[in-house]
Enzyme design. Structure first.
Site, PDB file in Angstrom:
ATOM      1  N   ASP A 198       0.834  -1.209   0.000  1.00  0.00           N
ATOM      2  CA  ASP A 198       0.000   0.000   0.000  1.00  0.00           C
ATOM      3  C   ASP A 198       0.868   1.260   0.000  1.00  0.00           C
ATOM      4  O   ASP A 198       1.988   1.252   0.518  1.00  0.00           O
ATOM      5  CB  ASP A 198      -0.906  -0.037   1.245  1.00  0.00           C
ATOM      6  CG  ASP A 198      -2.080   0.910   1.127  1.00  0.00           C
ATOM      7  OD1 ASP A 198      -2.350   1.418   0.006  1.00  0.00           O
ATOM      8  OD2 ASP A 198      -2.744   1.146   2.152  1.00  0.00           O
ATOM      9  N   HIS A 218       2.328   3.473  -9.081  1.00  0.00           N
ATOM     10  CA  HIS A 218       2.098   2.047  -9.379  1.00  0.00           C
ATOM     11  C   HIS A 218       3.265   1.488 -10.193  1.00  0.00           C
ATOM     12  O   HIS A 218       3.682   0.353  -9.981  1.00  0.00           O
ATOM     13  CB  HIS A 218       0.782   1.865 -10.142  1.00  0.00           C
ATOM     14  CG  HIS A 218      -0.427   2.261  -9.345  1.00  0.00           C
ATOM     15  ND1 HIS A 218      -0.585   1.908  -8.030  1.00  0.00           N
ATOM     16  CD2 HIS A 218      -1.545   2.980  -9.671  1.00  0.00           C
ATOM     17  CE1 HIS A 218      -1.735   2.385  -7.577  1.00  0.00           C
ATOM     18  NE2 HIS A 218      -2.323   3.048  -8.548  1.00  0.00           N
ATOM     19  N   TRP A 267     -11.895  -2.206  -7.850  1.00  0.00           N
ATOM     20  CA  TRP A 267     -12.631  -1.960  -9.098  1.00  0.00           C
ATOM     21  C   TRP A 267     -13.385  -0.640  -9.029  1.00  0.00           C
ATOM     22  O   TRP A 267     -13.764  -0.080 -10.047  1.00  0.00           O
ATOM     23  CB  TRP A 267     -13.628  -3.099  -9.378  1.00  0.00           C
ATOM     24  CG  TRP A 267     -12.987  -4.397  -9.743  1.00  0.00           C
ATOM     25  CD1 TRP A 267     -12.985  -5.545  -9.009  1.00  0.00           C
ATOM     26  CD2 TRP A 267     -12.263  -4.707 -10.950  1.00  0.00           C
ATOM     27  NE1 TRP A 267     -12.304  -6.545  -9.678  1.00  0.00           N
ATOM     28  CE2 TRP A 267     -11.856  -6.053 -10.870  1.00  0.00           C
ATOM     29  CE3 TRP A 267     -11.917  -3.969 -12.093  1.00  0.00           C
ATOM     30  CZ2 TRP A 267     -11.112  -6.689 -11.872  1.00  0.00           C
ATOM     31  CZ3 TRP A 267     -11.183  -4.598 -13.096  1.00  0.00           C
ATOM     32  CH2 TRP A 267     -10.786  -5.940 -12.983  1.00  0.00           C
ATOM     33  N   LEU A 294      10.774 -20.201  -4.741  1.00  0.00           N
ATOM     34  CA  LEU A 294       9.672 -19.448  -4.127  1.00  0.00           C
ATOM     35  C   LEU A 294       8.362 -19.617  -4.898  1.00  0.00           C
ATOM     36  O   LEU A 294       8.344 -19.522  -6.125  1.00  0.00           O
ATOM     37  CB  LEU A 294      10.068 -17.959  -4.127  1.00  0.00           C
ATOM     38  CG  LEU A 294       9.020 -16.950  -3.672  1.00  0.00           C
ATOM     39  CD1 LEU A 294       8.855 -16.994  -2.164  1.00  0.00           C
ATOM     40  CD2 LEU A 294       9.405 -15.535  -4.109  1.00  0.00           C
ATOM     41  N   ARG A 322       2.085  -4.881   6.174  1.00  0.00           N
ATOM     42  CA  ARG A 322       1.372  -3.845   5.426  1.00  0.00           C
ATOM     43  C   ARG A 322       2.203  -2.572   5.438  1.00  0.00           C
ATOM     44  O   ARG A 322       2.617  -2.105   6.502  1.00  0.00           O
ATOM     45  CB  ARG A 322      -0.009  -3.553   6.006  1.00  0.00           C
ATOM     46  CG  ARG A 322      -0.742  -2.497   5.142  1.00  0.00           C
ATOM     47  CD  ARG A 322      -2.200  -2.321   5.479  1.00  0.00           C
ATOM     48  NE  ARG A 322      -2.834  -1.454   4.479  1.00  0.00           N
ATOM     49  CZ  ARG A 322      -4.103  -1.500   4.129  1.00  0.00           C
ATOM     50  NH1 ARG A 322      -4.889  -2.371   4.696  1.00  0.00           N
ATOM     51  NH2 ARG A 322      -4.599  -0.678   3.229  1.00  0.00           N
TER      52      ARG A 322
HETATM   53  C1  IPE Z   1      -5.500  -2.708  -0.198  1.00  0.00           C
HETATM   54  O1  IPE Z   1      -5.113  -1.384  -0.382  1.00  0.00           O
HETATM   55  C2  IPE Z   1      -5.498  -3.426  -1.509  1.00  0.00           C
HETATM   56  C3  IPE Z   1      -4.183  -3.606  -2.130  1.00  0.00           C
HETATM   57  C4  IPE Z   1      -3.035  -3.256  -1.632  1.00  0.00           C
HETATM   58  C5  IPE Z   1      -4.201  -4.266  -3.393  1.00  0.00           C
HETATM   59  P1  IPE Z   1      -6.198  -0.208  -0.496  1.00  0.00           P
HETATM   60  O2  IPE Z   1      -5.442   1.062  -0.596  1.00  0.00           O
HETATM   61  O3  IPE Z   1      -7.160  -0.502  -1.577  1.00  0.00           O
HETATM   62  O4  IPE Z   1      -6.937  -0.346   0.906  1.00  0.00           O
HETATM   63  P2  IPE Z   1      -7.923   0.659   1.680  1.00  0.00           P
HETATM   64  O5  IPE Z   1      -9.065   0.931   0.772  1.00  0.00           O
HETATM   65  O6  IPE Z   1      -7.144   1.904   1.972  1.00  0.00           O
HETATM   66  O7  IPE Z   1      -8.293  -0.060   2.916  1.00  0.00           O
HETATM   67  C1  IPE Z   2      -1.560   0.271  -3.355  1.00  0.00           C
HETATM   68  O1  IPE Z   2      -1.329   1.635  -3.360  1.00  0.00           O
HETATM   69  C2  IPE Z   2      -1.778  -0.280  -4.732  1.00  0.00           C
HETATM   70  C3  IPE Z   2      -3.154  -0.743  -5.000  1.00  0.00           C
HETATM   71  C4  IPE Z   2      -4.141  -0.773  -4.149  1.00  0.00           C
HETATM   72  C5  IPE Z   2      -3.441  -1.219  -6.342  1.00  0.00           C
HETATM   73  P1  IPE Z   2      -2.526   2.671  -3.362  1.00  0.00           P
HETATM   74  O2  IPE Z   2      -2.904   2.954  -4.769  1.00  0.00           O
HETATM   75  O3  IPE Z   2      -3.624   2.211  -2.492  1.00  0.00           O
HETATM   76  O4  IPE Z   2      -1.832   3.946  -2.723  1.00  0.00           O
HETATM   77  P2  IPE Z   2      -2.451   4.946  -1.665  1.00  0.00           P
HETATM   78  O5  IPE Z   2      -2.954   4.141  -0.512  1.00  0.00           O
HETATM   79  O6  IPE Z   2      -3.569   5.681  -2.351  1.00  0.00           O
HETATM   80  O7  IPE Z   2      -1.325   5.846  -1.294  1.00  0.00           O
HETATM   81 MG    MG Z   3      -4.067   2.439  -0.540  1.00  0.00          MG
END
Ligand code: IPE
Ligand code: IPE
Ligand code: MG
Length: 251
Positions: free
Chosen positions: A22, A39, A71, A133, A190
């Site tokens: 995240d 990303h 999504w 792995l 996380r």
């Molecule tokens: C969780 O991250 C999903 C992934 C890392 C793929 P999110 O950024 O979507 O989670 P929330 O919505 O902040 O909980």
């Molecule tokens: C995690 O990073 C990647 C995915 C959920 C695909 P985020 O895109 O959630 O990044 P933040 O949480 O908005 O910084």
């Molecule tokens: Mg996020």
């Protein structure tokens, strides 16, 4: 950088590490760039962590790459993530082969664009005999949805007399999960400072050690991984027992 892996207790490595990657968006924002830039950088972090896990000797790594809830993000971001998935898979095949990585996937894969599904099938097939792995990508994955599917499948077996209600136990449930071939998670990491599960591996995390770091995913590297494992090795996993029982077992 080579990892000073001698700082790790080799006999107490987590067998299965799961990561909620995240913070890509915030990383990009802090640099004045669009979210998708984060990303892209996140893919490099994936490569570094896959290589590090192979080097350390971790058996299973599961990465949360896209949730069922993701999504609902803006269409442009979803499209970019899906394209990035296809192109990265093709590019990383070499890294997988060099490191003997076997690719596995969990989630509602049929929701992914056909192109991404095809790349996933190909890379999975090409790496299926690798013995290093096992890298599992959680894609269009939701823990609750997974449990709903398990209940549907098991109910059908009961209705068709292939299974009796009294036979349903934890093992049967395990065998119906997407993760049926994986051991329980030992260490869940996380990044980005958020302290929640966000619908990841709800059943499989039952006794995992949880590790939260403020580091944003694109900045998370080998040293950070090592730090998480060292922290894990300093913990006592009691599984409901008391300390003295654990110490007896270690003697
Ligand atoms: C969780 O991250 C999903 C992934 C890392 C793929 P999110 O950024 O979507 O989670 P929330 O919505 O902040 O909980
Ligand atoms: C995690 O990073 C990647 C995915 C959920 C695909 P985020 O895109 O959630 O990044 P933040 O949480 O908005 O910084
Ligand atoms: Mg996020």
């Amino acid at each position: 950088m080579t990892i000073p892996t001698d700082t790790l207790q080799k006999n107490r490595l987590p067998q299965h590490i799961a990561i909620i990657m995240d913070g890509n968006g915030r990383w990009a924002k802090s640099k004045g760039k669009p979210r998708v830039f984060g990303h892209k950088k996140g893919v490099s972090a994936v490569r570094e962590i896959v290589e590090a896990c192979s080097e350390i000797g971790i058996s299973y790594l599961t990465l949360y790459a896209f949730s069922t809830e993701n999504w609902n993000r803006p269409q442009f971001e979803v499209n970019t993530l899906m394209t990035l998935l296809s192109t990265s898979l093709r590019k990383e095949l070499k890294t997988f082969q060099e490191n003997h990585v076997r690719l596995n996937t969990i989630g509602r894969l049929e929701s992914l664009p056909e192109k991404a599904q095809k790349e996933l099938r190909e890379v999975t097939q090409k790496t299926k005999n690798n013995t290093g792995l096992t890298l599992t990508l959680a894609l269009s994955y939701g823990g609750r949805e997974e449990i709903v599917k398990v209940i549907q499948n098991i109910s059908e077996k009961v209705v068709n007399n292939h299974l009796r209600t009294e036979e349903i136990d934890e093992k049967i449930i395990n065998n119906h999960l997407y993760t049926f071939s994986l051991p329980d998670v030992d260490l869940m990491i996380r990044t980005s400072g958020e302290k929640r599960i966000s619908n990841f591996l709800l059943w499989q995390l039952a006794y995992a050690e949880l590790y939260f770091t403020d580091t944003l995913w694109p900045d998370f590297g080998k040293t950070d991984l090592l730090g998480a494992i060292i922290n894990y090795q300093q913990r006592e996993r009691r599984f409901g027992k008391i300390s003295e029982q654990i110490e007896e077992n270690n003697d």
